[in-house]
Design an enzyme around this catalytic site. Structure first.
Site, mmCIF file in Angstrom:
data_model
loop_
_atom_site.group_PDB
_atom_site.id
_atom_site.type_symbol
_atom_site.label_atom_id
_atom_site.label_comp_id
_atom_site.label_asym_id
_atom_site.label_seq_id
_atom_site.Cartn_x
_atom_site.Cartn_y
_atom_site.Cartn_z
ATOM 1 C CD1 TRP A 102 -1.764 -2.355 1.968
ATOM 2 C CD2 TRP A 102 -2.740 -1.647 0.085
ATOM 3 N NE1 TRP A 102 -2.620 -3.334 1.545
ATOM 4 C CE2 TRP A 102 -3.229 -2.941 0.395
ATOM 5 C CE3 TRP A 102 -3.203 -1.007 -1.058
ATOM 6 C CZ2 TRP A 102 -4.161 -3.601 -0.396
ATOM 7 C CZ3 TRP A 102 -4.136 -1.659 -1.857
ATOM 8 C CH2 TRP A 102 -4.603 -2.938 -1.530
ATOM 9 C CG ASP A 169 -3.419 3.759 4.171
ATOM 10 O OD1 ASP A 169 -4.464 3.625 4.824
ATOM 11 O OD2 ASP A 169 -3.171 3.111 3.134
ATOM 12 C CE LYS A 193 -8.062 -2.821 4.874
ATOM 13 N NZ LYS A 193 -8.152 -4.153 4.266
#
Length: 357
Positions: A102, A169, A193
């Protein structure tokens, strides 16, 4: 109905109490005679949902008054572009700490808008650890990191003090532990999540950054646009925000972030013990000092055994244990909604499977 134990990485498990409350309110929300999915985003009924979600997030994360809370769309992936689009000028460099796929995606997008630099990385060892941080250049545009790495199962234990805006993030570990929000310029997280269903992205941004946005950016892609409009510039993902508010309500009822952090540490400890005490039958991917409390990654000795493990777990109504295709092996994602009992069930299964093989 027998519920399946959900270890998926995202969209991930939601608290059963939240699902049941949403089910009860689905057709008729608070006597409106309509589903929350049908309400106008300008209605007083929806406004109460919107404001509750913001207030709970502010309370639970102890977000200072000099930050804006935004509910956006496009997932964390859009933030990979929006951040450099707004804050990477020609005179500055955006700095990155690389800890997985990511952060690689965030770096690739930033390169489209200006100068970038990697100041630390753990790519040399398949992203098994969080790297040491060298001196951070004080003249950079911002420093970007990924707080938890779902694919490799690593997590930052402490965040660096940065002389430039620290951008994180936090898609896969937001609200799983206490953090000092004031250390960050921007925190962003896809909801799917720990926060709720997919469809809404939370952005927490320091207000003084809003005046520093680049000028040549489409209005809908400016953070200031959404801040001024209270995240109602365009039709927001109303149902996802409603679900987010229910999850935050559930988290508060469970004792808040401090209590959920204790529970998360206990859950992770159960699974890491199952790995460490297996005599090498299971091998953890992440280095011990960098292990994630959200994504427990491990391998078995070959693909055949791994497939057998995942198939047998599915028979036992445990879902989502396959590792990411880029790494293989197994992964148990144990976000906030996953219970201690769920982790004990998996650990017992791991022991039985090991004994049988």
């Amino acid at each position: 109905m027998v519920r399946t134990t959900n270890f998926n990485a995202g969209p991930a498990a939601l608290p059963l109490e939240v699902l049941q409350k949403a089910q009860n309110e689905f057709v008729d929300f608070n006597g409106a005679g309509m589903s929350v999915m049908e309400l106008s985003h300008r209605s007083k009924e929806y406004d109460a949902v919107h404001q509750k979600a913001k207030a709970l997030l502010k309370e639970l994360m102890e977000i200072p008054d000099d930050y804006e809370i935004l509910f956006l769309q496009g997932g964390a992936s859009l933030q990979f572009s929006m951040i450099p689009m707004n804050f990477l000028s020609k005179e500055k460099t955006a700095h990155f700490i690389m800890t997985g796929a990511w952060s690689e995606k965030a770096l690739a997008e930033a390169k489209l808008f200006g100068s970038t630099s990697v100041i630390a990385t753990s790519e040399d060892d398949t992203y098994k650890y969080i790297p040491d941080i060298p001196e951070i250049p004080a003249d950079g545009a911002y420093l970007h990191l990924t707080s938890n790495n779902t694919i490799f199962g690593t997590q930052w234990q402490q965040f660096p003090d940065s002389p430039i805006p620290l951008v994180a993030d936090m898609s896969s570990d937001i609200l799983s532990r206490k953090i000092d929000v004031s250390k960050f310029g921007i925190i962003y997280a896809g909801a799917q999540k720990n926060l709720g269903p997919s469809g809404v992205t939370v952005v927490i941004i320091k207000k003084d950054l809003l005046s520093k946005e680049n000028e040549q950016v489409a209005k809908i892609l400016k953070y200031s646009t959404h801040a001024k409009a209270n995240s109602l510039y365009n039709t927001p993902p109303t149902f996802a925000i409603y679900m987010l508010s229910l999850v935050l309500e559930w988290l508060k009822e469970k004792g808040g972030v401090a209590e959920i952090e204790k529970r998360n540490r206990k859950k992770a400890g159960i699974l890491y013990r199952a790995i460490d005490e297996s005599g090498g039958f299971y091998k953890g991917h992440a280095r011990e000092d960098s292990r994630s409390n959200m994504n427990v990654t491990f391998t078995l000795k070959n693909d055949e055994l791994t497939k057998a493990f995942i198939a047998k777990a599915k028979e036992e109504r445990m879902s989502g244990l396959g590792g990411h295709r880029s790494v293989g092996g197994c992964r148990a994602s144990i976000y906030n909604a996953v219970s201690v009992e769920d982790c004990e069930k998996l650990a017992a299964f791991m022991k039985t499977f090991r004994e049988e093989h």
